[in-house]
Design an enzyme around this catalytic site. Structure first.
Site, PDB file in Angstrom:
ATOM      1  N   HIS A  94    -113.160 -70.996   5.063  1.00  0.00           N
ATOM      2  CA  HIS A  94    -113.758 -72.146   4.371  1.00  0.00           C
ATOM      3  C   HIS A  94    -115.152 -72.419   4.927  1.00  0.00           C
ATOM      4  O   HIS A  94    -116.095 -72.685   4.167  1.00  0.00           O
ATOM      5  CB  HIS A  94    -112.892 -73.398   4.535  1.00  0.00           C
ATOM      6  N   LYS A 100     -98.129 -80.373  -4.342  1.00  0.00           N
ATOM      7  CA  LYS A 100     -98.014 -79.762  -3.017  1.00  0.00           C
ATOM      8  C   LYS A 100     -97.874 -80.826  -1.937  1.00  0.00           C
ATOM      9  O   LYS A 100     -98.556 -81.842  -1.967  1.00  0.00           O
ATOM     10  CB  LYS A 100     -99.257 -78.927  -2.697  1.00  0.00           C
ATOM     11  N   ARG A 149    -111.692 -63.907  -2.324  1.00  0.00           N
ATOM     12  CA  ARG A 149    -111.266 -62.860  -1.400  1.00  0.00           C
ATOM     13  C   ARG A 149    -110.960 -61.559  -2.120  1.00  0.00           C
ATOM     14  O   ARG A 149    -111.086 -60.484  -1.560  1.00  0.00           O
ATOM     15  CB  ARG A 149    -110.014 -63.309  -0.635  1.00  0.00           C
ATOM     16  N   SER A 200    -105.425 -70.613   4.665  1.00  0.00           N
ATOM     17  CA  SER A 200    -104.676 -71.749   5.223  1.00  0.00           C
ATOM     18  C   SER A 200    -103.204 -71.395   5.366  1.00  0.00           C
ATOM     19  O   SER A 200    -102.570 -71.745   6.361  1.00  0.00           O
ATOM     20  CB  SER A 200    -104.834 -72.980   4.335  1.00  0.00           C
TER      21      SER A 200
END
Length: 161
Positions: free
Chosen positions: A18, A42, A93, A129
Site C-alpha cells: 500500500h 467484511k 499485482r 493484507s
C-alpha cells in the site's frame, strides 16, 4: 487547478505494498486522499481509528505530506463527487486484480462519470493484507511487510477489533 486522487482500500492492515502505491500517487498528484473504506460485508481484523493513526504516522515517517487518511462508510464514487476528486488510484499485482478493478470502475463511473482511474503496478506483488494476517495468525514476524508504525501497532496486543 489542484489534481486530487483517492486511494481507497480496507487497509486491514496497511502494508508496504500500500505504501508503495501511496508514494507513487503522491509524486504525481497534488493531494491524495487515502480512504479506509468500511465494507459492510467484511469484518475488520484491526480497529479503524488505531489503523488510521498508525497510517498517519507511517506517512509522516516517510516524509509524505500531501496525503490525508480518513475513514468512510459509503460509496467511494460518492466520496469523490463530494470532495471534487477526479482520479481513483489503484494498485495492481496481476491480471486478476485488473479484471476485478475494471468491474468496480464500471460501477463507479455510473455514479461519477467524470472519475478517471489510474493504475500503478505494485512492486511487492506477494504482499497483501490477507498474507500479513495469515502469517501473523501463525506467529510469524510480519514487520518486514508493513511500515514500522504499522508494525508497532500490530505488536500491541490491543489492535484487534
Amino acid at each position: 487547478m489542484e489534481k486530487k486522487a483517492v486511494y481507497p482500500g480496507s487497509f486491514d492492515p496497511f502494508t508496504n505494498g500500500h505504501m508503495d502505491i501511496v508514494r507513487k500517487a503522491s509524486a504525481i498528484f497534488d493531494r491524495v486522499y487515502i480512504v479506509m473504506a468500511v465494507n459492510s460485508e467484511k469484518r475488520r481484523a484491526f480497529d479503524c481509528r488505531r489503523m488510521q493513526e498508525a497510517m498517519e504516522r507511517a506517512l509522516a515517517d516517510s516524509g509524505i505530506r500531501n496525503c490525508e487518511v480518513s475513514i468512510y462508510d459509503g460509496l467511494i464514487a460518492e466520496y469523490t463527487k463530494h470532495h471534487g476528486i477526479g482520479y481513483m488510484v489503484r494498485g495492481l499485482r496481476n491480471n486478476m486484480d485488473y479484471n476485478y478493478e475494471e468491474n468496480i470502475a464500471e460501477v463507479n463511473k455510473l455514479i461519477d462519470p467524470s472519475l478517471e482511474y489510474v493504475y500503478f503496478r505494485a512492486d511487492n506483488v506477494a504482499v497483501s493484507s490477507s498474507m500479513v494476517k495469515e502469517l501473523r495468525h501463525y506467529g510469524q514476524d510480519v514487520s518486514s511487510y508493513v511500515p514500522p508504525a504499522i508494525a508497532a501497532l500490530l505488536a500491541d496486543g490491543n489492535t484487534e477489533r
